[in-house]
Scaffold this motif. Sequence first.
Motif, PDB file in Angstrom:
ATOM      1  N   ALA A 140      82.151  18.453   3.333  1.00  0.00           N
ATOM      2  CA  ALA A 140      82.056  17.179   2.622  1.00  0.00           C
ATOM      3  C   ALA A 140      83.424  16.575   2.320  1.00  0.00           C
ATOM      4  O   ALA A 140      83.530  15.361   2.084  1.00  0.00           O
ATOM      5  CB  ALA A 140      81.283  17.374   1.316  1.00  0.00           C
ATOM      6  N   GLY A 141      84.459  17.417   2.318  1.00  0.00           N
ATOM      7  CA  GLY A 141      85.767  16.936   1.901  1.00  0.00           C
ATOM      8  C   GLY A 141      85.836  16.685   0.418  1.00  0.00           C
ATOM      9  O   GLY A 141      86.659  15.900  -0.063  1.00  0.00           O
ATOM     10  N   LEU A 142      84.963  17.374  -0.334  1.00  0.00           N
ATOM     11  CA  LEU A 142      84.876  17.183  -1.782  1.00  0.00           C
ATOM     12  C   LEU A 142      84.904  18.537  -2.478  1.00  0.00           C
ATOM     13  O   LEU A 142      84.007  19.362  -2.278  1.00  0.00           O
ATOM     14  CB  LEU A 142      83.577  16.463  -2.154  1.00  0.00           C
ATOM     15  N   GLY A 143      85.895  18.753  -3.312  1.00  0.00           N
ATOM     16  CA  GLY A 143      85.959  19.988  -4.056  1.00  0.00           C
ATOM     17  C   GLY A 143      84.853  20.116  -5.080  1.00  0.00           C
ATOM     18  O   GLY A 143      84.471  21.216  -5.465  1.00  0.00           O
ATOM     19  N   ASP A 144      84.323  18.975  -5.532  1.00  0.00           N
ATOM     20  CA  ASP A 144      83.241  18.988  -6.522  1.00  0.00           C
ATOM     21  C   ASP A 144      81.890  18.718  -5.855  1.00  0.00           C
ATOM     22  O   ASP A 144      80.991  18.127  -6.461  1.00  0.00           O
ATOM     23  CB  ASP A 144      83.498  17.980  -7.632  1.00  0.00           C
ATOM     24  N   TYR A 145      81.720  19.146  -4.625  1.00  0.00           N
ATOM     25  CA  TYR A 145      80.489  18.876  -3.895  1.00  0.00           C
ATOM     26  C   TYR A 145      79.260  19.444  -4.602  1.00  0.00           C
ATOM     27  O   TYR A 145      78.179  18.871  -4.530  1.00  0.00           O
ATOM     28  CB  TYR A 145      80.576  19.425  -2.469  1.00  0.00           C
ATOM     29  N   TRP A 146      79.417  20.582  -5.306  1.00  0.00           N
ATOM     30  CA  TRP A 146      78.266  21.134  -6.030  1.00  0.00           C
ATOM     31  C   TRP A 146      77.722  20.119  -7.040  1.00  0.00           C
ATOM     32  O   TRP A 146      76.512  20.032  -7.257  1.00  0.00           O
ATOM     33  CB  TRP A 146      78.647  22.420  -6.747  1.00  0.00           C
ATOM     34  N   ASN A 147      78.620  19.364  -7.653  1.00  0.00           N
ATOM     35  CA  ASN A 147      78.183  18.357  -8.614  1.00  0.00           C
ATOM     36  C   ASN A 147      77.403  17.239  -7.926  1.00  0.00           C
ATOM     37  O   ASN A 147      76.449  16.695  -8.485  1.00  0.00           O
ATOM     38  CB  ASN A 147      79.383  17.774  -9.356  1.00  0.00           C
ATOM     39  N   VAL A 148      77.821  16.888  -6.713  1.00  0.00           N
ATOM     40  CA  VAL A 148      77.103  15.886  -5.935  1.00  0.00           C
ATOM     41  C   VAL A 148      75.716  16.408  -5.576  1.00  0.00           C
ATOM     42  O   VAL A 148      74.717  15.682  -5.635  1.00  0.00           O
ATOM     43  CB  VAL A 148      77.886  15.526  -4.664  1.00  0.00           C
ATOM     44  N   MET A 149      75.642  17.692  -5.195  1.00  0.00           N
ATOM     45  CA  MET A 149      74.353  18.296  -4.859  1.00  0.00           C
ATOM     46  C   MET A 149      73.350  18.164  -6.000  1.00  0.00           C
ATOM     47  O   MET A 149      72.148  18.007  -5.774  1.00  0.00           O
ATOM     48  CB  MET A 149      74.528  19.781  -4.516  1.00  0.00           C
ATOM     49  N   ALA A 150      73.860  18.228  -7.226  1.00  0.00           N
ATOM     50  CA  ALA A 150      72.976  18.164  -8.391  1.00  0.00           C
ATOM     51  C   ALA A 150      72.303  16.810  -8.522  1.00  0.00           C
ATOM     52  O   ALA A 150      71.328  16.670  -9.277  1.00  0.00           O
ATOM     53  CB  ALA A 150      73.751  18.486  -9.660  1.00  0.00           C
ATOM     54  N   THR A 151      72.780  15.808  -7.789  1.00  0.00           N
ATOM     55  CA  THR A 151      72.185  14.469  -7.841  1.00  0.00           C
ATOM     56  C   THR A 151      71.265  14.201  -6.663  1.00  0.00           C
ATOM     57  O   THR A 151      70.675  13.122  -6.568  1.00  0.00           O
ATOM     58  CB  THR A 151      73.289  13.394  -7.851  1.00  0.00           C
ATOM     59  N   ILE A 152      71.125  15.157  -5.749  1.00  0.00           N
ATOM     60  CA  ILE A 152      70.340  14.973  -4.524  1.00  0.00           C
ATOM     61  C   ILE A 152      69.056  15.788  -4.601  1.00  0.00           C
ATOM     62  O   ILE A 152      69.076  16.959  -4.970  1.00  0.00           O
ATOM     63  CB  ILE A 152      71.165  15.415  -3.290  1.00  0.00           C
ATOM     64  N   ASP A 153      67.952  15.176  -4.224  1.00  0.00           N
ATOM     65  CA  ASP A 153      66.660  15.874  -4.271  1.00  0.00           C
ATOM     66  C   ASP A 153      66.569  16.979  -3.223  1.00  0.00           C
ATOM     67  O   ASP A 153      66.042  18.061  -3.502  1.00  0.00           O
ATOM     68  CB  ASP A 153      65.510  14.879  -4.054  1.00  0.00           C
ATOM     69  N   GLU A 154      67.048  16.712  -2.012  1.00  0.00           N
ATOM     70  CA  GLU A 154      66.907  17.666  -0.911  1.00  0.00           C
ATOM     71  C   GLU A 154      68.250  17.823  -0.181  1.00  0.00           C
ATOM     72  O   GLU A 154      68.446  17.292   0.922  1.00  0.00           O
ATOM     73  CB  GLU A 154      65.813  17.210   0.053  1.00  0.00           C
ATOM     74  N   PRO A 155      69.189  18.557  -0.788  1.00  0.00           N
ATOM     75  CA  PRO A 155      70.525  18.699  -0.194  1.00  0.00           C
ATOM     76  C   PRO A 155      70.579  19.663   0.980  1.00  0.00           C
ATOM     77  O   PRO A 155      71.637  19.803   1.601  1.00  0.00           O
ATOM     78  CB  PRO A 155      71.358  19.218  -1.361  1.00  0.00           C
ATOM     79  N   PHE A 156      69.457  20.315   1.290  1.00  0.00           N
ATOM     80  CA  PHE A 156      69.444  21.302   2.359  1.00  0.00           C
ATOM     81  C   PHE A 156      68.803  20.729   3.624  1.00  0.00           C
ATOM     82  O   PHE A 156      68.146  21.429   4.385  1.00  0.00           O
ATOM     83  CB  PHE A 156      68.694  22.559   1.891  1.00  0.00           C
ATOM     84  N   PHE A 216      66.482  30.482   9.641  1.00  0.00           N
ATOM     85  CA  PHE A 216      67.382  29.534   8.999  1.00  0.00           C
ATOM     86  C   PHE A 216      66.642  28.295   8.485  1.00  0.00           C
ATOM     87  O   PHE A 216      66.815  27.887   7.327  1.00  0.00           O
ATOM     88  CB  PHE A 216      68.479  29.120   9.979  1.00  0.00           C
ATOM     89  N   GLU A 217      65.822  27.689   9.342  1.00  0.00           N
ATOM     90  CA  GLU A 217      65.136  26.465   8.945  1.00  0.00           C
ATOM     91  C   GLU A 217      64.156  26.728   7.801  1.00  0.00           C
ATOM     92  O   GLU A 217      63.978  25.887   6.912  1.00  0.00           O
ATOM     93  CB  GLU A 217      64.404  25.851  10.137  1.00  0.00           C
ATOM     94  N   GLU A 218      63.552  27.891   7.815  1.00  0.00           N
ATOM     95  CA  GLU A 218      62.632  28.238   6.731  1.00  0.00           C
ATOM     96  C   GLU A 218      63.382  28.404   5.409  1.00  0.00           C
ATOM     97  O   GLU A 218      62.914  27.974   4.349  1.00  0.00           O
ATOM     98  CB  GLU A 218      61.882  29.523   7.080  1.00  0.00           C
ATOM     99  N   LEU A 219      64.551  29.021   5.476  1.00  0.00           N
ATOM    100  CA  LEU A 219      65.380  29.167   4.282  1.00  0.00           C
ATOM    101  C   LEU A 219      65.738  27.804   3.700  1.00  0.00           C
ATOM    102  O   LEU A 219      65.650  27.573   2.487  1.00  0.00           O
ATOM    103  CB  LEU A 219      66.657  29.942   4.608  1.00  0.00           C
ATOM    104  N   MET A 220      66.156  26.880   4.570  1.00  0.00           N
ATOM    105  CA  MET A 220      66.545  25.542   4.109  1.00  0.00           C
ATOM    106  C   MET A 220      65.354  24.788   3.523  1.00  0.00           C
ATOM    107  O   MET A 220      65.474  24.102   2.493  1.00  0.00           O
ATOM    108  CB  MET A 220      67.162  24.744   5.266  1.00  0.00           C
ATOM    109  N   ALA A 221      64.200  24.900   4.179  1.00  0.00           N
ATOM    110  CA  ALA A 221      63.011  24.199   3.687  1.00  0.00           C
ATOM    111  C   ALA A 221      62.589  24.714   2.310  1.00  0.00           C
ATOM    112  O   ALA A 221      62.239  23.937   1.414  1.00  0.00           O
ATOM    113  CB  ALA A 221      61.869  24.352   4.692  1.00  0.00           C
ATOM    114  N   ASP A 222      62.614  26.028   2.133  1.00  0.00           N
ATOM    115  CA  ASP A 222      62.249  26.612   0.841  1.00  0.00           C
ATOM    116  C   ASP A 222      63.221  26.183  -0.254  1.00  0.00           C
ATOM    117  O   ASP A 222      62.811  25.892  -1.391  1.00  0.00           O
ATOM    118  CB  ASP A 222      62.210  28.136   0.941  1.00  0.00           C
ATOM    119  N   LEU A 223      64.506  26.142   0.085  1.00  0.00           N
ATOM    120  CA  LEU A 223      65.502  25.719  -0.897  1.00  0.00           C
ATOM    121  C   LEU A 223      65.294  24.260  -1.293  1.00  0.00           C
ATOM    122  O   LEU A 223      65.413  23.896  -2.476  1.00  0.00           O
ATOM    123  CB  LEU A 223      66.915  25.928  -0.338  1.00  0.00           C
ATOM    124  N   ASN A 224      64.997  23.410  -0.312  1.00  0.00           N
ATOM    125  CA  ASN A 224      64.729  21.998  -0.622  1.00  0.00           C
ATOM    126  C   ASN A 224      63.577  21.851  -1.605  1.00  0.00           C
ATOM    127  O   ASN A 224      63.656  21.086  -2.574  1.00  0.00           O
ATOM    128  CB  ASN A 224      64.404  21.233   0.662  1.00  0.00           C
TER     129      ASN A 224
END
Length: 447
Positions: free
Chosen positions: A230-246, A430-438
């Motif tokens: 992402a080029g963002l050191g605070d990307y985790w904070n951005v993730m907190a604003t996204i419904d499906e970051p995976f 992999f895809e199953e892991l991402m879907a479950d996380l979303n």
Amino acid sequence: MKKILSLVMVTILVLGLVVGCGQKDESGESVQTGNASDATKETGSGQKEDTVTDTKEDVTLTMLIHDNLMFEYFTDRVNINEVYQEIAPHVTIEIEKAKDSGQLEETLKIRYSANELPDLMLLKPYMLSDFEDALASLNDTKANGTNLFAKDYAVEGNVVGIPETAFYEFVFYRKSIFEELGLEIPTTWDDFIGVAETIKSNSDYIPIALGGKDAWPDYPFNEFMPCLEAGLGDYWNVMATIDEPFSPGQAFYDSYVKIQKLYDADVFGEDPLGLGFDQAKGLFVAKEAAMMAAGQWYISDYTENGGDVDDLGLFFLPTRTSVNDPFRATVMADGFMSTPKDGQHVDEAKAFIDWYFSSDYYATYLGTKGLGATVEGVTVDVPLLNEAFDRQELEYVLYDGGNADFNDIANSIGFDVKRLGQEMLAGEDFEELMADLNKDWKKAKNN
């Protein structure tokens, strides 16, 4: 950010250290000191010179740390009381030692609930948001004014911790193996995987020593690569604003596609999940492995364990897709010195913090730690590290461990990137892991 990053200095390499860097706490290596509540304590005395404040009633400042080297240096090598009491003769520093960062966090939680936090404490980055309500603002301190990173870690506009050290992440490699196999330093992600595959196909060396049994050693990939993508050191904070970051197109997903490609290449030896980090380090030192990804704290560890320094090389992990993309590198600040806002000795604690970061004691101590200073103007030239820094133009990403919103969501669903790395290495879909996380993330975020 560019102004700050342009000031970031190359760090210090000290050979033959008696005690390793405190970053090794995460691997489970630590001094046996018992519970922090039964902590080892050390005090001393000295002679009066100029004072930070006028002579007052005697004051004892408690300091809670978890770093083995800091404790050994502050209490045995150059006793911090004997030095500081020359400046403030009425102040005594009483040092308490937690076993590791995990015990440090648990101890702080207990003391926080009892309103009994120590006067001084060295926090990990993610702890700043966890304890922000209890910490005093350090905006007006001299230490904040000269620190390269403190403002970047401000919480709700307040600097509540002054970072002590800065360090970078590298891939360590054995120069003789690269020469033997005619390998070039990789500059893209596919190049990196290609180098590892060449080592696997043309030698008996393990391409990359990992130690995946311990989970945490996969952090250069699973923890840091989303921020680099992402080029963002605070990307985790951005993730907190996204419904499906995976999902595809999101930095987390795209970086994890790259990580999965590396794991699928099977370049970590026959049983990467069966070996712990200590065993992986042993393989690299014994020249049975060609590469290992770790922070620069590993340099002193390598030398202490008999590694051949002349055969040691470093390069930044090339996570970019193309040579036309910016070459991003992780830099992280650590050891945030803080004081509670409701403490009995806030003024004395702030005076100590100002002294500490402006003193020769700080600069000399960092020399023993093998890490970088966070104070503007404190620079050291080290040829071994310069090889990595001078190889290409770098775009630094200052890593942020995540704010309260991110941690709330992550904790509620048990989100652990390091454990996720283990699952990927184990062959989970992999895809199953991402879907479950979303699904779990969206539910937790909206709740």
